[in-house]
Design a protein around this motif. Sequence first.
Motif, mmCIF file in Angstrom:
data_model
loop_
_atom_site.group_PDB
_atom_site.id
_atom_site.type_symbol
_atom_site.label_atom_id
_atom_site.label_comp_id
_atom_site.label_asym_id
_atom_site.label_seq_id
_atom_site.Cartn_x
_atom_site.Cartn_y
_atom_site.Cartn_z
ATOM 1 N N ARG A 153 27.845 33.632 53.578
ATOM 2 C CA ARG A 153 28.835 34.050 54.570
ATOM 3 C C ARG A 153 30.222 33.528 54.168
ATOM 4 O O ARG A 153 30.363 32.370 53.787
ATOM 5 N N GLY A 154 31.212 34.391 54.192
ATOM 6 C CA GLY A 154 32.566 33.962 53.841
ATOM 7 C C GLY A 154 32.886 34.098 52.363
ATOM 8 O O GLY A 154 33.986 33.760 51.930
ATOM 9 N N LYS A 155 31.915 34.593 51.565
ATOM 10 C CA LYS A 155 32.144 34.765 50.125
ATOM 11 C C LYS A 155 32.095 36.237 49.724
ATOM 12 O O LYS A 155 31.980 36.564 48.535
ATOM 13 N N GLY A 156 32.126 37.106 50.717
ATOM 14 C CA GLY A 156 32.129 38.542 50.451
ATOM 15 C C GLY A 156 32.858 39.202 51.611
ATOM 16 O O GLY A 156 33.558 38.538 52.362
ATOM 17 N N ASP A 157 32.665 40.516 51.759
ATOM 18 C CA ASP A 157 33.287 41.196 52.895
ATOM 19 C C ASP A 157 32.343 42.295 53.370
ATOM 20 O O ASP A 157 32.696 43.464 53.365
ATOM 21 N N GLY A 158 31.121 41.893 53.714
ATOM 22 C CA GLY A 158 30.125 42.861 54.149
ATOM 23 C C GLY A 158 29.315 43.353 52.969
ATOM 24 O O GLY A 158 28.212 42.892 52.720
ATOM 25 N N VAL A 159 29.899 44.293 52.221
ATOM 26 C CA VAL A 159 29.179 44.823 51.060
ATOM 27 C C VAL A 159 30.156 45.324 50.011
ATOM 28 O O VAL A 159 31.187 45.927 50.334
ATOM 29 N N VAL B 150 40.201 43.767 42.686
ATOM 30 C CA VAL B 150 40.631 42.473 43.201
ATOM 31 C C VAL B 150 40.467 42.495 44.721
ATOM 32 O O VAL B 150 40.893 43.451 45.377
ATOM 33 N N VAL B 151 39.825 41.461 45.273
ATOM 34 C CA VAL B 151 39.687 41.344 46.729
ATOM 35 C C VAL B 151 40.534 40.167 47.208
ATOM 36 O O VAL B 151 40.835 39.244 46.448
ATOM 37 N N ASP B 152 40.911 40.217 48.469
ATOM 38 C CA ASP B 152 41.795 39.193 49.036
ATOM 39 C C ASP B 152 41.128 37.817 49.010
ATOM 40 O O ASP B 152 39.910 37.685 49.044
ATOM 41 N N ARG B 153 41.957 36.829 48.950
ATOM 42 C CA ARG B 153 41.526 35.439 48.994
ATOM 43 C C ARG B 153 40.560 35.236 50.166
ATOM 44 O O ARG B 153 40.823 35.694 51.275
ATOM 45 N N GLY B 154 39.436 34.577 49.893
ATOM 46 C CA GLY B 154 38.469 34.317 50.960
ATOM 47 C C GLY B 154 37.452 35.425 51.138
ATOM 48 O O GLY B 154 36.593 35.355 52.004
ATOM 49 N N LYS B 155 37.539 36.489 50.309
ATOM 50 C CA LYS B 155 36.584 37.601 50.412
ATOM 51 C C LYS B 155 35.732 37.717 49.151
ATOM 52 O O LYS B 155 35.080 38.742 48.918
ATOM 53 N N GLY B 156 35.789 36.690 48.310
ATOM 54 C CA GLY B 156 34.967 36.666 47.107
ATOM 55 C C GLY B 156 34.708 35.215 46.777
ATOM 56 O O GLY B 156 34.848 34.341 47.631
ATOM 57 N N ASP B 157 34.328 34.945 45.525
ATOM 58 C CA ASP B 157 34.108 33.547 45.145
ATOM 59 C C ASP B 157 34.512 33.393 43.680
ATOM 60 O O ASP B 157 33.686 33.051 42.839
ATOM 61 N N GLY B 158 35.779 33.709 43.395
ATOM 62 C CA GLY B 158 36.258 33.626 42.021
ATOM 63 C C GLY B 158 36.032 34.940 41.299
ATOM 64 O O GLY B 158 36.934 35.767 41.185
ATOM 65 N N VAL B 159 34.800 35.146 40.840
ATOM 66 C CA VAL B 159 34.510 36.396 40.138
ATOM 67 C C VAL B 159 33.037 36.757 40.283
ATOM 68 O O VAL B 159 32.167 35.883 40.234
ATOM 69 N N TYR B 160 32.792 38.030 40.538
ATOM 70 C CA TYR B 160 31.449 38.609 40.459
ATOM 71 C C TYR B 160 31.496 39.639 39.333
ATOM 72 O O TYR B 160 32.508 40.321 39.145
ATOM 73 N N ILE B 161 30.428 39.743 38.586
ATOM 74 C CA ILE B 161 30.400 40.684 37.458
ATOM 75 C C ILE B 161 29.166 41.564 37.559
ATOM 76 O O ILE B 161 28.057 41.063 37.722
#
Lengths: 356, 356
Positions: A153-159, B150-161
């Motif tokens: 939670r908080g590391k994505g945006d739904g999907v 690119v997603v806004d700050r707080g909507k990812g965790d650095g990088v997903y691949i």
Amino acid sequence: MSEKSKPASDFALSCPLPLSEYPTVQLAHGGGGRLSQQLVEKIFLGAYGNPVLEQLHDGAILQTGGGRLAFSTDSFVVRPLFFPGGNIGSLAVHGTVNDIAMCGAKPLAISAGFILEEGFAMDQLWRIAESMREAAAEAGVEVVTGDTKVVDRGKGDGVYINTTGIGWIPDGIDISPTRAQVGDQVLVSGELANHGIAIMSVREGLEFETAIETDSAALNGMVEAILAAGGSGVHVLRDPTRGGVASALNEIAGQANIGVLLEESRLPVDEQVRGACEILGFDPLYVANEGKCLAIVAPEVADAVLDAMRGDPLGRRAALIGTVVAEHAGRVYLRSLIGGTRIVDMLSGEQLPRIC
Amino acid sequence: MSEKSKPASDFALSCPLPLSEYPTVQLAHGGGGRLSQQLVEKIFLGAYGNPVLEQLHDGAILQTGGGRLAFSTDSFVVRPLFFPGGNIGSLAVHGTVNDIAMCGAKPLAISAGFILEEGFAMDQLWRIAESMREAAAEAGVEVVTGDTKVVDRGKGDGVYINTTGIGWIPDGIDISPTRAQVGDQVLVSGELANHGIAIMSVREGLEFETAIETDSAALNGMVEAILAAGGSGVHVLRDPTRGGVASALNEIAGQANIGVLLEESRLPVDEQVRGACEILGFDPLYVANEGKCLAIVAPEVADAVLDAMRGDPLGRRAALIGTVVAEHAGRVYLRSLIGGTRIVDMLSGEQLPRIC
């Protein structure tokens, strides 16, 4: 593969991006404009460039024993997930089917990789998956392999969804940005900016008499008609997504080293979309489309290709919007309604984050 | 594609997952165990299932004019991004090369789709891209197409691949979980649990005399040797990643409707890894590997395949660990060191989130 043997400073020193200017990723690095281009060229081509990747086409074209295979990937991070006329699922299918089609290929199959955020509603995921089924069926393609990851939670945006597609390119078809040549005609399959404005209207809470819907749609059927009508006279195909028609044509102008002259009077834009663009301060030439196709074709097939576009339900408002010229190589110009010509440059900052 | 015509309640009603039990996505839905399986079967197969997707192999196998094409996708969300022996970039290349190899195919090319978080350090991105180059070169494959969002700050965790791969399956090779049959021998190419324990040791701050490194590596070279040695006697190949050897063998047992009997005394586990498993409370059978291959082979080729594994630098500690049996169809059993037999079930909860 040992990270330990290399001190972090070595990596920083060898990083080819001017770190003093952009030491961190900016939203504009994902916007499809100049910063996106710089990121790809400096970091990804810098690290693992090769002749196929360097073509920077919508998809890679691989010469294999069985023929020419088109291969293209796209991740979708659109916000909101549901918008008038579609959602992230239908968009993810259309986007990759279209990238394959823009290589001149017939889509063979697609993959779907999901990154789900902990706590995402299962019924929303089901709606998205249902839309993917519907979109895939309409395009005549199947999702044949997939992957699912879940982040806290908080590391994505739904999907977030990645779709990757493959397809075969029929013999005799040769689509490439470098084939654009002086005298070619520039066609677009319909009105501009609907997708971007549909998304921005939801985000900004704009109300219209009828909701502006995304144009998101699979274009592989229309591309078949275009290729049947224009044959080897079809030189370039491109779907003007992030960064819009302006960015797509700038990329092509750069790669083919030609100029493009657009006629403002011929650009098809819905009245309501034009109004929303004015309210929001956007130029429709830079706004994303997800169901439109640019075709750059030899002058002798331009009428036939335009007829083919208009014969498709998705292309009724197709138009001839410009010409490939020798002047201003590498640049795009627009002859405006009031006369006079202005440059249509690549987008340099961020216009619309997370539009696809 | 019109969302508007369907009220939300219709979607909820038709969602095939028991919403009362799991109305939202749980971390365990991404853990590779029973909940992952349920999510895939109910939602994704429920919405857009088809005969190829339903095989739930590591990759899809497509019969095309040019031959049999393997096609596989994987998203990587590992945390931390850098860990002993690798990082998210090398892992993303190895993971997809291995999924293609587990179909019996020779990797042809891979794609790379990045989801970057605003503010991610550019020099870290460069290190990751550099590792991808190195990993791809070692595996003899190229990244030929890509995408960056690119997603806004707080909507990812650095990088997903996301990486997606394609490859050709040579004639005469037929690898499928359903080919496992009574009397087959179960081989593993080396010691278990190194990847998962390398990641968890970093997260938990465990210190060892020498750091436990990931086993992350490309296995396509070893698979070529296995197929050369065992030919059509090689029935199943599988890389035991999320959920470990236990989950991989449970899936195969279910799909082939056979039993698997493992010998605890034969399971290769590093002393240090075993110690860490005890401290952390993990069973090495359930911990992820990223450079190991399970092979289920006809008894008459078992010695030759084991020799082929051991002849590869990545397979020196390969071992015969069990047998396919008629009893307990669909289940995996373990004969323990102290005698007696216990069931090795599918993981039901979450063990290690974001391990790959």
